[in-house]
Design an enzyme around this catalytic site. Sequence first.
Site, PDB file in Angstrom:
ATOM      1  N   ASP A  30       0.849  -1.188   0.000  1.00 51.38           N
ATOM      2  CA  ASP A  30       0.000   0.000   0.000  1.00 51.38           C
ATOM      3  C   ASP A  30       0.888   1.244   0.000  1.00 51.38           C
ATOM      4  O   ASP A  30       1.876   1.320   0.729  1.00 51.38           O
ATOM      5  CB  ASP A  30      -0.931  -0.005   1.218  1.00 51.38           C
ATOM      6  CG  ASP A  30      -2.087   0.972   1.059  1.00 51.38           C
ATOM      7  OD1 ASP A  30      -3.233   0.508   0.950  1.00 51.38           O
ATOM      8  OD2 ASP A  30      -1.845   2.199   1.031  1.00 51.38           O
ATOM      9  N   HIS A  98     -10.341  -5.366  -3.412  1.00 51.55           N
ATOM     10  CA  HIS A  98      -9.011  -5.613  -2.859  1.00 51.55           C
ATOM     11  C   HIS A  98      -9.137  -5.866  -1.363  1.00 51.55           C
ATOM     12  O   HIS A  98     -10.105  -5.439  -0.731  1.00 51.55           O
ATOM     13  CB  HIS A  98      -8.082  -4.420  -3.128  1.00 51.55           C
ATOM     14  CG  HIS A  98      -8.603  -3.133  -2.584  1.00 51.55           C
ATOM     15  ND1 HIS A  98      -9.589  -2.396  -3.217  1.00 51.55           N
ATOM     16  CD2 HIS A  98      -8.299  -2.450  -1.445  1.00 51.55           C
ATOM     17  CE1 HIS A  98      -9.861  -1.317  -2.504  1.00 51.55           C
ATOM     18  NE2 HIS A  98      -9.099  -1.327  -1.414  1.00 51.55           N
TER      19      HIS A  98
HETATM   20  P1  AMP Z   1      -9.816   1.382   0.138  1.00 53.24           P
HETATM   21  O1  AMP Z   1     -10.086   2.601   0.967  1.00 53.24           O
HETATM   22  O2  AMP Z   1     -10.188   0.095   0.843  1.00 53.24           O
HETATM   23  O3  AMP Z   1     -10.419   1.498  -1.233  1.00 53.24           O
HETATM   24  O4  AMP Z   1      -8.251   1.300  -0.004  1.00 53.24           O
HETATM   25  C1  AMP Z   1      -7.533   1.807  -1.091  1.00 53.24           C
HETATM   26  C2  AMP Z   1      -6.073   1.730  -0.733  1.00 53.24           C
HETATM   27  O5  AMP Z   1      -5.330   1.843  -1.930  1.00 53.24           O
HETATM   28  C3  AMP Z   1      -5.602   2.843   0.196  1.00 53.24           C
HETATM   29  O6  AMP Z   1      -5.063   2.268   1.379  1.00 53.24           O
HETATM   30  C4  AMP Z   1      -4.527   3.566  -0.631  1.00 53.24           C
HETATM   31  O7  AMP Z   1      -3.432   3.979   0.142  1.00 53.24           O
HETATM   32  C5  AMP Z   1      -4.135   2.505  -1.636  1.00 53.24           C
HETATM   33  N1  AMP Z   1      -3.609   3.012  -2.891  1.00 53.24           N
HETATM   34  C6  AMP Z   1      -4.167   3.948  -3.697  1.00 53.24           C
HETATM   35  N2  AMP Z   1      -3.400   4.150  -4.793  1.00 53.24           N
HETATM   36  C7  AMP Z   1      -2.348   3.307  -4.671  1.00 53.24           C
HETATM   37  C8  AMP Z   1      -1.209   3.025  -5.474  1.00 53.24           C
HETATM   38  N3  AMP Z   1      -0.982   3.671  -6.632  1.00 53.24           N
HETATM   39  N4  AMP Z   1      -0.320   2.102  -5.045  1.00 53.24           N
HETATM   40  C9  AMP Z   1      -0.533   1.460  -3.877  1.00 53.24           C
HETATM   41  N5  AMP Z   1      -1.583   1.660  -3.078  1.00 53.24           N
HETATM   42  C10 AMP Z   1      -2.491   2.578  -3.461  1.00 53.24           C
END
Ligand code: AMP
Length: 111
Positions: A30, A98
């Site tokens: 993440d 995810h």
């Molecule tokens: P959610 O709130 O469950 O949709 O979680 C989305 C997660 O994706 C968050 O913890 C973000 O930090 C992570 N995230 C968003 N963009 C990226 C990226 N480019 N690479 C890695 N993690 C990401």
Amino acid sequence: MENCVFCKIINGEIPSEKIYEDDDFIVIKDIRPVAPVHLLAIYKPHVATINDLSIEDSQRMWRLFEVVKKVSKENGIESYRIVQNNGKDSGQEVHHIHFHIIGGRKLGPLG
Ligand code: AMP
């Protein structure tokens, strides 16, 4: 899907710290970790939430637990939490299924 950050990661269009990949899942670190280990196990097909899963997708996803076992062990966390958000009120930010795998410190209560 166009404009989906996780589809772009899966397709290699934007970089990520990938630690595992198979036909169904990719596991990345993440970008905003909330704990020393914070991984995201992303189901490859673009499905927004659990509510949108077909039976076929659900059947393909059973292997998630094997993936979680493998990557958690490889990342040195025996005790960890899995978080999976669905929809606006849950705080889901990326609308592509995810699973957060969070560990490496003592975690607080759910809420
Ligand atoms: P959610 O709130 O469950 O949709 O979680 C989305 C997660 O994706 C968050 O913890 C973000 O930090 C992570 N995230 C968003 N963009 C990226 C990226 N480019 N690479 C890695 N993690 C990401």
